[in-house]
Design an enzyme around this catalytic site. Structure first.
Site, PDB file in Angstrom:
ATOM      1  N   HIS A   1       1.001 -10.442  -0.691  1.00 35.86           N
ATOM      2  CA  HIS A   1       0.484  -8.858  -0.882  1.00 35.86           C
ATOM      3  C   HIS A   1       1.138  -8.095  -2.158  1.00 35.86           C
ATOM      4  O   HIS A   1       0.093  -7.245  -2.076  1.00 35.86           O
ATOM      5  CB  HIS A   1       0.478  -8.428   0.563  1.00 35.86           C
ATOM      6  CG  HIS A   1      -0.358  -8.258   1.236  1.00 35.86           C
ATOM      7  ND1 HIS A   1      -0.438  -9.540   2.310  1.00 35.86           N
ATOM      8  CD2 HIS A   1      -0.997  -7.922   1.750  1.00 35.86           C
ATOM      9  CE1 HIS A   1      -1.342  -9.788   3.373  1.00 35.86           C
ATOM     10  NE2 HIS A   1      -1.443  -8.554   3.214  1.00 35.86           N
TER      11      HIS A   1
ATOM     12  N   CYS B   1       0.354 -17.558   1.884  1.00 31.50           N
ATOM     13  CA  CYS B   1       0.520 -16.673   2.161  1.00 31.50           C
ATOM     14  C   CYS B   1       2.311 -17.451   3.081  1.00 31.50           C
ATOM     15  O   CYS B   1       2.281 -18.097   3.431  1.00 31.50           O
ATOM     16  CB  CYS B   1       0.297 -16.417   4.029  1.00 31.50           C
ATOM     17  SG  CYS B   1       1.458 -15.257   5.410  1.00 31.50           S
TER      18      CYS B   1
ATOM     19  N   CYS C   1       5.770 -12.606  -0.793  1.00 30.75           N
ATOM     20  CA  CYS C   1       4.971 -12.049   0.116  1.00 30.75           C
ATOM     21  C   CYS C   1       3.660 -12.259  -1.411  1.00 30.75           C
ATOM     22  O   CYS C   1       4.218 -11.357  -1.899  1.00 30.75           O
ATOM     23  CB  CYS C   1       5.346 -11.224   0.458  1.00 30.75           C
ATOM     24  SG  CYS C   1       4.095 -10.155   1.279  1.00 30.75           S
TER      25      CYS C   1
ATOM     26  N   GLU D   1      -3.657  -3.339   2.809  1.00 37.83           N
ATOM     27  CA  GLU D   1      -4.532  -3.493   3.698  1.00 37.83           C
ATOM     28  C   GLU D   1      -5.454  -2.716   3.273  1.00 37.83           C
ATOM     29  O   GLU D   1      -6.644  -2.566   3.268  1.00 37.83           O
ATOM     30  CB  GLU D   1      -4.570  -4.073   5.146  1.00 37.83           C
ATOM     31  CG  GLU D   1      -3.905  -5.276   5.014  1.00 37.83           C
ATOM     32  CD  GLU D   1      -4.488  -6.706   4.379  1.00 37.83           C
ATOM     33  OE1 GLU D   1      -5.656  -6.825   5.182  1.00 37.83           O
ATOM     34  OE2 GLU D   1      -4.547  -7.559   3.728  1.00 37.83           O
TER      35      GLU D   1
ATOM     36  N   ASP E   1      -4.459 -16.434   4.379  1.00 38.77           N
ATOM     37  CA  ASP E   1      -3.551 -15.246   4.370  1.00 38.77           C
ATOM     38  C   ASP E   1      -3.848 -14.357   5.353  1.00 38.77           C
ATOM     39  O   ASP E   1      -4.564 -14.688   6.106  1.00 38.77           O
ATOM     40  CB  ASP E   1      -3.290 -14.666   3.691  1.00 38.77           C
ATOM     41  CG  ASP E   1      -2.595 -13.683   3.082  1.00 38.77           C
ATOM     42  OD1 ASP E   1      -1.398 -14.059   3.724  1.00 38.77           O
ATOM     43  OD2 ASP E   1      -3.220 -12.064   3.057  1.00 38.77           O
ATOM     44  N   SER E   2      -3.049 -13.708   5.958  1.00 37.56           N
ATOM     45  CA  SER E   2      -3.059 -12.316   6.703  1.00 37.56           C
ATOM     46  C   SER E   2      -4.370 -11.488   6.844  1.00 37.56           C
ATOM     47  O   SER E   2      -4.582 -10.560   7.264  1.00 37.56           O
ATOM     48  CB  SER E   2      -2.106 -11.893   7.419  1.00 37.56           C
ATOM     49  OG  SER E   2      -1.081 -11.303   6.346  1.00 37.56           O
TER      50      SER E   2
END
Ligand code: DGL
Length: 262
Positions: A182, A70, A180, A148, A7-8
């Site tokens: 996140h 992701c 998403c 993040e 994932d990012s």
């Protein structure tokens, strides 16, 4: 088996969390592409390049399969990666189908990154399954950066969500789909704004079920014990602060899911 995930950033920890619950005796290699986060505001070409770097790295670690943890990278790069690599590449997608099948007559809101809401892959999926035109899309571009920073329920997060959801009438909606990875981290903040009457779902269980099926098909043996190694854009994570942050995020997901399953 050895399972790579990328994932990012910390979004894919929601998929790792589900994988550990459903396949608790495997070796996981979690790749957070922190050099390039966020993906959702970048171009398809950039995401394909970053995703290929992640799969190259995970393949070198001996992974039997790679999970794209992701939704944005799945939209931009899943077909590209499947053509490029021979190991199975399994991508998470927004759980629109289960939402339509089990959601009843109320509306369904899919929240995702700008790229995912724009890309053909999601529009094709909606066109295939949303016969009653119940599904609405909303991009939330700032949430990934909040996540993040480990900011899940701060006043700034709540203000942002209130502003972005100001035209959403919670009474009309029965299901919220996390498009998403996140966004699962914001389940509590979203419940405060939208109320408890809305079901929240994501695609992680379906993704891991499919991974399990592919691994059984390939007759991959279980490792017998759980292990997780974390990498940031190819560098091994061994500093205590980051490892503690990841553990805290996974524990936070424990609380969210326990609450949701009640
Ligand atoms: N976690 C990713 C997803 O599921 C997006 C994160 C990003 O924009 O970097 O879409």
């Amino acid at each position: 088996m050895k399972i790579g995930m990328f994932d990012s950033g910390i979004g894919g920890l929601t998929v790792l969390h589900t994988a550990i619950r459903m396949l608790p005796q495997e070796a996981y290699f979690y790749y957070a592409d922190t050099d390039h986060v966020p993906y959702g505001t970048k171009s398809v070409e950039e995401i394909r390049r970053f995703s290929a770097e992640a799969v190259d790295f995970l393949q070198k670690q001996g992974c039997d399969a790679v999970v794209i943890a992701c939704n944005t990278a799945t939209s931009a790069a899943a077909s590209y990666l499947r053509e490029k690599y021979t190991i199975p590449v399994i991508g998470i997608e927004p759980a629109v189908k289960p939402a339509v099948e089990h959601g009843g007559s109320k509306r369904i809101l899919v929240i995702a990154t700008p790229l995912t809401t724009r890309e053909k892959k999601l529009h094709d999926l909606i066109e295939r399954v949303d016969e009653a035109h119940q599904v609405d899309l909303l991009a939330l571009p700032k949430l990934v950066e909040f996540a993040e920073r480990g900011e899940f329920e701060s006043p700034a997060v709540c203000d942002y969500l209130k502003e972005m959801l100001k035209d959403v009438d919670p009474g009309q909606y029965g299901t919220l789909v996390f498009g998403c990875t996140h966004f699962n981290h914001f389940a509590n903040a979203l419940a405060q704004i939208l109320g408890d009457g809305i079901a929240m779902i994501d695609g992680s269980e379906g993704t891991i079920r499919y991974l399990k099926h592919r691994m059984e098909e390939a007759q991959k043996a279980s490792e017998g014990t759980l292990s997780v190694q974390y990498y940031q854009s190819g560098r091994k994570v061994d500093d205590t602060a980051t490892l503690t942050f990841y553990k805290t995020v996974l524990n936070h997901l424990d609380l969210i899911y326990t609450h949701k399953r009640k």
